[in-house]
Design a protein around this motif. Structure first.
Motif, PDB file in Angstrom:
ATOM      1  N   ASP A  47       1.012  -1.674   0.568  1.00  0.00           N
ATOM      2  CA  ASP A  47       0.538  -0.127   0.318  1.00  0.00           C
ATOM      3  C   ASP A  47       0.884   1.469  -0.143  1.00  0.00           C
ATOM      4  OD1 ASP A  47      -2.243  -1.646   0.500  1.00  0.00           O
ATOM      5  OD2 ASP A  47      -2.455  -1.275   2.763  1.00  0.00           O
ATOM      6  N   ASP A  48       1.745   0.901   0.754  1.00  0.00           N
ATOM      7  CA  ASP A  48       2.577   2.184   0.691  1.00  0.00           C
ATOM      8  C   ASP A  48       3.806   2.319  -0.719  1.00  0.00           C
ATOM      9  OD1 ASP A  48       2.312   2.765   3.416  1.00  0.00           O
ATOM     10  OD2 ASP A  48       4.016   1.550   4.153  1.00  0.00           O
ATOM     11  N   ILE A  49       3.809   1.398  -2.094  1.00  0.00           N
ATOM     12  CA  ILE A  49       4.332   2.082  -3.023  1.00  0.00           C
ATOM     13  C   ILE A  49       3.136   2.491  -4.190  1.00  0.00           C
ATOM     14  CG2 ILE A  49       5.434   0.686  -4.734  1.00  0.00           C
ATOM     15  CD1 ILE A  49       6.549  -1.411  -2.364  1.00  0.00           C
ATOM     16  N   SER A  50       3.417   2.878  -4.739  1.00  0.00           N
ATOM     17  CA  SER A  50       3.098   3.950  -5.696  1.00  0.00           C
ATOM     18  C   SER A  50       2.527   2.766  -6.946  1.00  0.00           C
ATOM     19  CB  SER A  50       3.181   5.145  -6.656  1.00  0.00           C
ATOM     20  OG  SER A  50       4.256   4.909  -7.164  1.00  0.00           O
ATOM     21  N   PRO A  51       1.660   3.371  -7.693  1.00  0.00           N
ATOM     22  CA  PRO A  51       1.273   2.413  -8.652  1.00  0.00           C
ATOM     23  C   PRO A  51       2.063   2.315  -9.519  1.00  0.00           C
ATOM     24  CG  PRO A  51      -0.761   3.653  -8.278  1.00  0.00           C
ATOM     25  CD  PRO A  51       0.145   3.622  -7.238  1.00  0.00           C
ATOM     26  N   GLU A  52       2.560   3.638 -10.123  1.00  0.00           N
ATOM     27  CA  GLU A  52       3.840   3.301 -11.201  1.00  0.00           C
ATOM     28  C   GLU A  52       5.257   2.295 -10.360  1.00  0.00           C
ATOM     29  OE1 GLU A  52       2.165   6.476  -9.500  1.00  0.00           O
ATOM     30  OE2 GLU A  52       1.280   6.823 -11.198  1.00  0.00           O
ATOM     31  N   THR A  53       5.554   2.232  -9.312  1.00  0.00           N
ATOM     32  CA  THR A  53       6.210   1.854  -9.064  1.00  0.00           C
ATOM     33  C   THR A  53       6.054   0.948  -9.053  1.00  0.00           C
ATOM     34  OG1 THR A  53       7.186   3.728  -7.855  1.00  0.00           O
ATOM     35  CG2 THR A  53       7.989   1.565  -7.029  1.00  0.00           C
ATOM     36  N   LEU A  54       5.155  -0.592  -8.898  1.00  0.00           N
ATOM     37  CA  LEU A  54       4.538  -1.175  -9.119  1.00  0.00           C
ATOM     38  C   LEU A  54       4.356  -1.676 -10.226  1.00  0.00           C
ATOM     39  CD1 LEU A  54       2.187  -1.670  -6.382  1.00  0.00           C
ATOM     40  CD2 LEU A  54       4.314  -2.807  -6.241  1.00  0.00           C
ATOM     41  N   GLU A  55       4.271  -0.545 -11.443  1.00  0.00           N
ATOM     42  CA  GLU A  55       4.248  -1.422 -12.626  1.00  0.00           C
ATOM     43  C   GLU A  55       5.632  -1.727 -13.471  1.00  0.00           C
ATOM     44  OE1 GLU A  55       3.301  -1.817 -16.576  1.00  0.00           O
ATOM     45  OE2 GLU A  55       1.993  -2.162 -14.391  1.00  0.00           O
ATOM     46  N   ASP A  56       6.851  -0.191 -12.859  1.00  0.00           N
ATOM     47  CA  ASP A  56       7.853  -0.691 -12.780  1.00  0.00           C
ATOM     48  C   ASP A  56       8.517  -1.491 -12.685  1.00  0.00           C
ATOM     49  OD1 ASP A  56       7.720   2.019 -14.524  1.00  0.00           O
ATOM     50  OD2 ASP A  56       8.624   3.209 -12.666  1.00  0.00           O
ATOM     51  N   MET A  57       8.128  -2.103 -11.505  1.00  0.00           N
ATOM     52  CA  MET A  57       8.871  -3.356 -10.798  1.00  0.00           C
ATOM     53  C   MET A  57       8.045  -4.095 -11.433  1.00  0.00           C
ATOM     54  SD  MET A  57       8.118  -2.493  -6.730  1.00  0.00           S
ATOM     55  CE  MET A  57       8.559  -4.131  -6.554  1.00  0.00           C
ATOM     56  N   ARG A  58       6.750  -4.192 -12.480  1.00  0.00           N
ATOM     57  CA  ARG A  58       6.418  -5.219 -13.121  1.00  0.00           C
ATOM     58  C   ARG A  58       7.261  -5.607 -14.249  1.00  0.00           C
ATOM     59  NH1 ARG A  58       3.882  -6.137 -17.483  1.00  0.00           N
ATOM     60  NH2 ARG A  58       3.436  -4.719 -17.598  1.00  0.00           N
ATOM     61  N   LYS A  59       7.956  -4.255 -14.820  1.00  0.00           N
ATOM     62  CA  LYS A  59       8.193  -4.196 -16.616  1.00  0.00           C
ATOM     63  C   LYS A  59       9.816  -4.889 -16.148  1.00  0.00           C
ATOM     64  CE  LYS A  59       5.506  -1.132 -18.210  1.00  0.00           C
ATOM     65  NZ  LYS A  59       5.938   0.416 -18.216  1.00  0.00           N
ATOM     66  N   ALA A  60      10.358  -4.809 -14.856  1.00  0.00           N
ATOM     67  CA  ALA A  60      11.699  -5.247 -14.868  1.00  0.00           C
ATOM     68  C   ALA A  60      11.925  -6.213 -13.945  1.00  0.00           C
ATOM     69  CB  ALA A  60      12.234  -4.321 -13.380  1.00  0.00           C
ATOM     70  N   ALA A  61      10.657  -7.211 -13.938  1.00  0.00           N
ATOM     71  CA  ALA A  61      10.149  -8.232 -13.858  1.00  0.00           C
ATOM     72  C   ALA A  61      10.947  -9.697 -15.157  1.00  0.00           C
ATOM     73  CB  ALA A  61       9.383  -8.954 -12.546  1.00  0.00           C
ATOM     74  N   ILE A  62       9.599  -8.760 -15.700  1.00  0.00           N
ATOM     75  CA  ILE A  62       9.930  -9.312 -17.140  1.00  0.00           C
ATOM     76  C   ILE A  62      10.813  -9.523 -17.885  1.00  0.00           C
ATOM     77  CG2 ILE A  62       8.857  -8.813 -19.442  1.00  0.00           C
ATOM     78  CD1 ILE A  62       5.905  -8.023 -18.125  1.00  0.00           C
ATOM     79  N   CYS A  63      11.913  -8.429 -17.660  1.00  0.00           N
ATOM     80  CA  CYS A  63      13.359  -8.241 -18.637  1.00  0.00           C
ATOM     81  C   CYS A  63      14.224  -9.061 -17.945  1.00  0.00           C
ATOM     82  CB  CYS A  63      13.813  -6.470 -17.640  1.00  0.00           C
ATOM     83  SG  CYS A  63      12.574  -5.168 -19.104  1.00  0.00           S
ATOM     84  N   LYS A  64      14.035  -9.433 -16.402  1.00  0.00           N
ATOM     85  CA  LYS A  64      15.017 -10.305 -16.118  1.00  0.00           C
ATOM     86  C   LYS A  64      14.532 -11.488 -16.164  1.00  0.00           C
ATOM     87  CE  LYS A  64      15.890  -8.139 -12.021  1.00  0.00           C
ATOM     88  NZ  LYS A  64      15.992  -7.941 -10.361  1.00  0.00           N
ATOM     89  N   ALA A  65      13.455 -11.853 -17.025  1.00  0.00           N
ATOM     90  CA  ALA A  65      13.682 -13.080 -17.474  1.00  0.00           C
ATOM     91  C   ALA A  65      13.388 -13.555 -19.002  1.00  0.00           C
ATOM     92  CB  ALA A  65      11.237 -13.649 -16.989  1.00  0.00           C
ATOM     93  N   ASP A  66      14.003 -12.315 -19.273  1.00  0.00           N
ATOM     94  CA  ASP A  66      14.492 -12.714 -20.905  1.00  0.00           C
ATOM     95  C   ASP A  66      13.529 -12.283 -21.275  1.00  0.00           C
ATOM     96  OD1 ASP A  66      16.575 -15.265 -19.721  1.00  0.00           O
ATOM     97  OD2 ASP A  66      16.932 -12.694 -20.079  1.00  0.00           O
ATOM     98  N   THR A  67      12.386 -11.248 -21.342  1.00  0.00           N
ATOM     99  CA  THR A  67      11.527 -11.335 -22.698  1.00  0.00           C
ATOM    100  C   THR A  67      11.399  -9.683 -22.487  1.00  0.00           C
ATOM    101  OG1 THR A  67      10.186 -13.254 -21.410  1.00  0.00           O
ATOM    102  CG2 THR A  67       8.996 -11.359 -22.579  1.00  0.00           C
TER     103      THR A  67
END
Length: 77
Positions: A47-67
């Protein structure tokens, strides 16, 4: 309230103090006019993390998965 630990804390030359054996990384501090300082442990929650930061974290996780995500069109800028 029972005291768990008691020690003398002092400020260094940059006006910082150190908590010994701290259990948390972040604390919310409240300072009163009588000199008392209350530290309350702060646990970061989603709840302390903004939606924009969560979206950036999701994109970073995708990049780490070679996608890689879709390329960003910078021509509009």
């Amino acid at each position: 309230m029972k005291a768990v630990k008691k020690y003398v804390a002092h400020l260094d030359h940059k006006n910082r103090t150190t908590l010994r054996g701290k259990a948390y990384e972040y604390y919310d501090a409240t300072e009163y006019d009588n000199g008392c300082i209350i530290l309350v442990p702060r646990a970061n929650t989603p709840d302390d993390i903004s939606p924009e930061t969560l979206e950036d974290m999701r994109k970073a996780a995708i990049c780490k998965a070679d996608t890689l995500p879709e390329p960003v069109d910078l021509s509009k800028l």
